[in-house]
Each structure stands twice: as structure tokens, then as C-alpha cells.
Design an enzyme around this catalytic site. Sequence first.
Site, PDB file in Angstrom:
ATOM      1  N   ASP A  82       0.983  -1.317   0.142  1.00  0.00           N
ATOM      2  CA  ASP A  82      -0.131  -0.209   0.029  1.00  0.00           C
ATOM      3  C   ASP A  82       1.015   1.262  -0.101  1.00  0.00           C
ATOM      4  O   ASP A  82       0.745   2.127   0.854  1.00  0.00           O
ATOM      5  CB  ASP A  82      -1.036   0.033   1.341  1.00  0.00           C
ATOM      6  CG  ASP A  82      -1.829   1.239   1.153  1.00  0.00           C
ATOM      7  OD1 ASP A  82      -1.972   1.904  -0.001  1.00  0.00           O
ATOM      8  OD2 ASP A  82      -2.519   1.230   2.311  1.00  0.00           O
TER       9      ASP A  82
ATOM     10  N   GLN B 173      -3.263  -5.364   6.372  1.00  0.00           N
ATOM     11  CA  GLN B 173      -3.063  -4.308   7.239  1.00  0.00           C
ATOM     12  C   GLN B 173      -3.731  -4.469   8.450  1.00  0.00           C
ATOM     13  O   GLN B 173      -4.930  -3.675   8.814  1.00  0.00           O
ATOM     14  CB  GLN B 173      -3.460  -2.792   6.629  1.00  0.00           C
ATOM     15  CG  GLN B 173      -2.243  -2.343   5.491  1.00  0.00           C
ATOM     16  CD  GLN B 173      -2.920  -1.469   4.605  1.00  0.00           C
ATOM     17  OE1 GLN B 173      -4.045  -1.387   4.354  1.00  0.00           O
ATOM     18  NE2 GLN B 173      -1.950  -0.323   4.105  1.00  0.00           N
TER      19      GLN B 173
ATOM     20  N   ASP C 109      -2.320   9.477  10.003  1.00  0.00           N
ATOM     21  CA  ASP C 109      -2.626   8.507   9.027  1.00  0.00           C
ATOM     22  C   ASP C 109      -4.162   8.339   9.525  1.00  0.00           C
ATOM     23  O   ASP C 109      -4.393   7.852  10.561  1.00  0.00           O
ATOM     24  CB  ASP C 109      -2.083   7.303   8.518  1.00  0.00           C
ATOM     25  CG  ASP C 109      -2.537   6.650   7.153  1.00  0.00           C
ATOM     26  OD1 ASP C 109      -2.764   7.469   6.421  1.00  0.00           O
ATOM     27  OD2 ASP C 109      -2.868   5.382   7.514  1.00  0.00           O
TER      28      ASP C 109
ATOM     29  N   GLU D 123      -5.460  13.310   9.066  1.00  0.00           N
ATOM     30  CA  GLU D 123      -6.340  12.871   8.074  1.00  0.00           C
ATOM     31  C   GLU D 123      -7.726  12.474   8.576  1.00  0.00           C
ATOM     32  O   GLU D 123      -7.606  11.518   9.142  1.00  0.00           O
ATOM     33  CB  GLU D 123      -5.796  11.778   7.155  1.00  0.00           C
ATOM     34  CG  GLU D 123      -6.514  11.447   6.016  1.00  0.00           C
ATOM     35  CD  GLU D 123      -6.289  10.069   5.413  1.00  0.00           C
ATOM     36  OE1 GLU D 123      -6.389   9.796   4.293  1.00  0.00           O
ATOM     37  OE2 GLU D 123      -5.661   9.387   6.203  1.00  0.00           O
TER      38      GLU D 123
HETATM   39  C1  GLC Z   1      -4.514   6.739   4.310  1.00  0.00           C
HETATM   40  C2  GLC Z   1      -3.566   7.153   3.238  1.00  0.00           C
HETATM   41  C3  GLC Z   1      -3.777   6.081   2.503  1.00  0.00           C
HETATM   42  C4  GLC Z   1      -3.593   4.674   2.879  1.00  0.00           C
HETATM   43  C5  GLC Z   1      -4.504   4.399   4.025  1.00  0.00           C
HETATM   44  C6  GLC Z   1      -3.973   3.301   4.741  1.00  0.00           C
HETATM   45  O1  GLC Z   1      -5.824   7.337   4.001  1.00  0.00           O
HETATM   46  O2  GLC Z   1      -3.663   8.255   2.690  1.00  0.00           O
HETATM   47  O3  GLC Z   1      -2.861   6.314   1.106  1.00  0.00           O
HETATM   48  O4  GLC Z   1      -3.754   3.771   1.967  1.00  0.00           O
HETATM   49  O5  GLC Z   1      -4.597   5.763   4.961  1.00  0.00           O
HETATM   50  O6  GLC Z   1      -2.832   3.408   5.477  1.00  0.00           O
END
Ligand code: GLC
Length: 555
Positions: free
Chosen positions: A65, A173, A205, A244
Amino acid sequence: MRITDTSDLWWKTAVVYCLDVEVYLDSDGDGVGDLQGLALRLDYLAELGVTCLWLMPFYPTPDLDDGYDVSDFYGVDPRLGTHGDLVEVIRTANDRGMRVIVDLIVNHTSDRHPWFRSALRSVDSPYRDYYVWREDPPPADEPNEVFPGEVDGMWEKDERSGQWYLHSFYAHQPDLNIGNPKVRDEIAKTIGFWLQLGVSGFRVDAVPYFLEAPLGDVQDGHRLLRDLRRFLQRRSPEAVLLGEVNLPYDEQMKYFGGDDADELTMQFDFVGMQAIYLALARHDPAPLVKALRERPRLAVEAQWANFLRNHDELTLDKLSESERAEVFEAFAPDESQRVYGRGITRRLPPMLGGDPRRVRMAYSLLLTLPGTPVLFYGEEIGMGENPDVPGREAVRTPMQWSSRKNGGFSDVAPSRLVATPPAGGYAPQHVNVADQVEDPDSLLCFVQRLIARYHRSPEIGWGELAILDPGDAAPAVLAHSLRADVGRMVALHNFSDEPAVAQFVLDDEPDGVRLSDLLGPGEVSVGDRREVEVELEAYGFRWFRVARPGDGRLG
Ligand code: GLC
């Protein structure tokens, strides 16, 4: 506020630049960008006017990822360099007036992380409880809300134990269990480690997923965030958490810590970003005006981070279905340019048909919106995506430095490149730094000038927003002013392909006030009743400093 406060709360007037080391500059000819390559470009970034680098994940990773699947929170991916190289980058960036922030990805680890490997080996592993498990099968029809169509559900079966583990993102993940005090300690230790190496904060994140406790106790997640913020500030008073959080504004306020402002320092404005695209598609600023009016006021230390594009899909999830359809129609007419039913995989210039007037207007807007601008690497030269690469990867192509082989990113045979630059009109032959540096009319020089004016106008980051009425002869013009103790600026942006004449009144200004042009020479006259008239070309824009007699400001 005094002008000197801008150094104290540095993030409120910063220019943030997001880059992925892996695709920035390959210094050792293996096809992969590296930290030593980045070091060679720090002067370029400083000259552009960047004051804060956001380094996307550079940690050891199986790279399923784009590095957001971390297998060691304390490591540096050996393909990119060493801790030593990173410290050299941070030190040199600091010397050039730039701080460095890094991604903090603690909602999950990679499934190759030693904690998860141990957790899989036995239910008695000391790391089993680092993750989130369930005994009973998950509902069969539960969709994956993040990657619909790409990932099935949120739970993956561990065949050995017969239990399921939670994954908000890909199945590789596994989500960390923040209910476990040991996990909380590890997260704090990770923060402490990178601060000790000299970073000035973190881009955090996927915050809402991270804070979602397995038992559904959201308050507990916010308690954790407050604890982490306190810990961060004990270790480094200047450090920030840029989160985010793609949620409606009222929800975002909770992640700032409400009135106490003791959680995230900054958050991306996803709602405002999506409103900009709707406004661009409609040639009408109204959706953006609505978003700006609804945007909550923040405590003085907190800040919005404005952006037009990031490394993910351009999500349109906060628009209504019909609004989303309008933006799709305008900017991603082909189904292959869309992803997850909610987003666009293109960069800005191709979406705007390569029209330099519109592209420049969009960046001018970005830099005048109340808040702190965040640029995604390559935006400053108008890079396009690689349409041959599906999904989010389309915008993650190598930085285009020159018209030479591989855009000057790497000497390696093209087949060995970590990512492929676009062919066609957006290929490095046509869009690159070397050509634009030499051309005062280039987008690069234009963005550099905008950034310089932004730095001269701290009221953009600190000021009180007022939307002005631009009058009937300017129906598609956004006229706004930002006022702080240090002064006031006015910006006009014409969303239409027709010229316009904006007429507005500068309320509450003293005799002798002048409007000086921040983007060019000269000034515009202000009438006795403070009325002002300004002509704008199709997609035109103007920035003005409200110069008051004796205010001590230049220009
Ligand atoms: C956030 C990141 C993205 C990633 C996700 C999982 O949204 O911006 O790129 O895939 O987290 O970590």
C-alpha cells in the site's frame, strides 16, 4: 497577533510540500528514489518557498500500500537509505528554513510486522492482544467502506485459531488494538523516537479509524489523542499533529479537541477541497462560499490545511450523488478515471483540460484560502497523472526534473523504474523543472511568486475571513478578504470563462487607505465611500494588500 507570533505558531503560515522519497530523485541508479537524492533537491524546495516537508512513509514495508503498510515503526526502508541519511536530510532542510514532518501510521501495521507474525503464531502470544479479534464470523455482506470493490469486508479469518482480525483497510493491514495500554505505549514511543531524530511533527494517517476503539468507546479514542498530544508537546513544544480526518466539519471539531483545542493541531479540509471542485465544474464559486461559511472557527493554535490534490484518489465522498455526478462529468468523463465510486485518479491540470488560466486560478485560490496550503509534489510544475496506471497509483509517478531519460529522475533502464512517468503531453519532455526554472512565465515561477506573496501576507493564515459582494457584473467571482492585526488582504477569483468587473466596498477602513496590487505593480483606487472597481479576465485573479496610512508594511 503580532508579526513575531508567526514564528511561534509556525504552522499557521507554513507552505507544506508532500513528497514520496521513493519517486523524488534516485541518486544511486537503482530505479528507486532515495534520501540522498532528496538531499540534492532541498535547495530547489527552499527556493520554491516551501517551509515544511511532509515525507510520505519511508519505513520498512512490503510495499503493498505504497508504504502505508509498515513492518517496523522505528526503521528506514533500506531501499531509500539509512537513519543517517534521514538525519542529514532533516538537518539540511532545517538549515534551509524548512521543517520536516513524517507520516504516523498507527491505525494498523503490515501483516509482516513482527508483532502480527507473533500474534498469528499463537493465541497466547504477548502480541495477540495488540490486534483486534472476534470469535464469531462477521456478517457476510459487510462491505469494506474504504476500498469498496477492491477489498472484501473488514475481517479476515486466521485459519490457525479460527478467529477473525479487524482490517479497516487491506487485509494485509491488521488494525492495532488501541484498547491495549501496551499498544498506546508503543505509539507514544514511536512519536518520541522520530521527534528525537529531529522531525517537527506528524501527518497522522486515518485518524477516525485509528481512534475507533474495538468496543466502540469513541471517548476513549479521544482520550488517547489528547494523551498523545500532551506527550508530543512535552517532548517538543513546536511539533504539530496534522490529521487526516475526512469527516463533516462538526465531526472534525471533535478531533481538534473542541473548545479545548487539545487534540490535532491541524486537519485537512476535505469538505472545502471537494467544494472547490464543484465550484470549478460549475464555473460558480457558490459551493465554496457555502463551505467557507460553514467551516467552524478554530482556536488560535489550530489550523486548517488546504489542498487541491493528494496521493490518494480525489475523493468526492462529501458531495451529494448529483453533485458528484457533475464533477465526474466535468473532470473524469471516462469511467477509467474514477475509483471506488467516489473519487478521481487524475491530477489537476489534465482535469482542467490543461488550460493554464484555470490551473493558475486554482493555485492562486489555494494560496489565498484561510489556512495553510499543502502542495503535492509536481503540482508546482503542472505534472499530469499516468493514465495507463489504474487506481491511486496513477498520480504517484516520478518527479519530472528534466527532459532527459526518465525525466531526470533516475539513470536506470526504464523497465526498472519504481513507477512510470506519463507519455504524451504530460511527459517529462514537455513538463519538467529544468525548462520551467529558466522560463519566468512558467507555472513553476508563477507558483514561486504566489508563495512569496503568501509569505508576505500572514493574514491568510491568521486572519478573519469576510466574503465580499462583488456585484452584478461579476456573478462568478469569489471576493474575499482576510483581516488580522497585522493587516488585511483582498483576493478576487473569477470562476467564469467570461471577463468580469468586480465592484465592492471595503468597509471599515480609514481615510487614505490604498489597495496595492500584490501580484504586479500599481494600485487600484479606493473611492470616498471605500468603493472599489476591479476588472478581471476570464479565469482571472487579483491579490491586494489593504495599505493603511502609516501601517509600516511594504507594498
Ligand atoms: C490513508 C492514506 C492512504 C492509505 C491508508 C491506509 O488514507 O492516505 O494512502 O492507503 O491511509 O494507511
